[in-house]
Design a protein around this motif. Sequence first.
Motif, short mmCIF file in Angstrom:
data_model
loop_
_atom_site.label_atom_id
_atom_site.label_comp_id
_atom_site.label_asym_id
_atom_site.label_seq_id
_atom_site.Cartn_x
_atom_site.Cartn_y
_atom_site.Cartn_z
N GLY A 126 0.82 -1.21 0.00
CA GLY A 126 0.00 0.00 0.00
C GLY A 126 0.85 1.26 0.00
N LEU A 127 1.90 1.28 0.80
CA LEU A 127 2.78 2.45 0.83
C LEU A 127 3.50 2.64 -0.51
CD1 LEU A 127 4.34 2.16 4.39
CD2 LEU A 127 2.80 3.94 3.54
N PHE A 128 3.91 1.54 -1.12
CA PHE A 128 4.55 1.61 -2.42
C PHE A 128 3.59 2.16 -3.47
CE2 PHE A 128 5.23 -0.34 -6.59
CZ PHE A 128 6.46 0.23 -6.90
N MET A 129 2.36 1.68 -3.45
CA MET A 129 1.39 2.14 -4.45
C MET A 129 1.07 3.62 -4.27
SD MET A 129 -1.13 -1.15 -4.65
CE MET A 129 -2.32 -0.32 -5.67
N VAL A 130 0.86 4.04 -3.04
CA VAL A 130 0.56 5.46 -2.79
C VAL A 130 1.77 6.32 -3.15
CG1 VAL A 130 0.10 7.13 -0.95
CG2 VAL A 130 -1.20 5.03 -1.07
N GLY A 131 2.95 5.88 -2.78
CA GLY A 131 4.16 6.64 -3.11
C GLY A 131 4.41 6.71 -4.60
N PHE A 132 4.21 5.59 -5.29
CA PHE A 132 4.43 5.57 -6.74
C PHE A 132 3.46 6.48 -7.46
CE2 PHE A 132 3.42 3.71 -10.92
CZ PHE A 132 4.66 3.88 -11.53
N VAL A 133 2.20 6.38 -7.11
CA VAL A 133 1.19 7.22 -7.77
C VAL A 133 1.34 8.67 -7.35
CG1 VAL A 133 -1.29 7.66 -7.94
CG2 VAL A 133 -0.44 5.33 -8.08
N GLY A 134 1.63 8.90 -6.08
CA GLY A 134 1.73 10.27 -5.59
C GLY A 134 2.90 11.04 -6.14
N PHE A 135 4.02 10.36 -6.41
CA PHE A 135 5.21 11.05 -6.88
C PHE A 135 5.57 10.71 -8.32
CE2 PHE A 135 5.76 10.84 -2.25
CZ PHE A 135 5.84 12.19 -2.00
N SER A 136 4.66 10.07 -9.02
CA SER A 136 4.93 9.69 -10.40
C SER A 136 4.84 10.90 -11.33
CB SER A 136 3.93 8.63 -10.86
OG SER A 136 4.16 8.29 -12.19
N HIS A 137 5.75 10.95 -12.28
CA HIS A 137 5.71 12.01 -13.27
C HIS A 137 5.03 11.55 -14.55
CE1 HIS A 137 8.19 14.72 -10.92
NE2 HIS A 137 8.97 13.70 -10.64
N LEU A 138 4.52 10.33 -14.56
CA LEU A 138 3.82 9.81 -15.72
C LEU A 138 2.37 10.31 -15.69
CD1 LEU A 138 5.08 6.12 -15.58
CD2 LEU A 138 5.89 7.95 -17.08
N ASP A 139 1.96 10.97 -16.74
CA ASP A 139 0.59 11.49 -16.79
C ASP A 139 -0.45 10.38 -16.77
OD1 ASP A 139 1.33 14.14 -16.81
OD2 ASP A 139 1.41 14.26 -19.01
N VAL A 140 -0.14 9.24 -17.35
CA VAL A 140 -1.09 8.13 -17.38
C VAL A 140 -1.39 7.64 -15.97
CG1 VAL A 140 -1.43 5.76 -18.16
CG2 VAL A 140 -0.35 7.41 -19.68
#
Length: 58
Positions: free
Chosen positions: A27-41
């Motif tokens: 869950g932390l990985f998913m939130v961190g990945f989505v929260g700090f992702s620079h991918l618009d998709v």
Amino acid sequence: MAINSAATSVSVSSSKIIPLSMTALLGLFMVGFVGFSHLDVVHNAAHDTRHSLAFPCH
């Protein structure tokens, strides 16, 4: 007979510690990945999901 909720303790058995910790890490990985992702998709997918769940995001 009344039960004192402050005195009641919740014990987690050792067989549940690993699945719970792995779930928390995922869950932390998913939130961190989505929260700090620079991918618009990725951002747009999370944004649309929040709106479909009626969760305010801005």
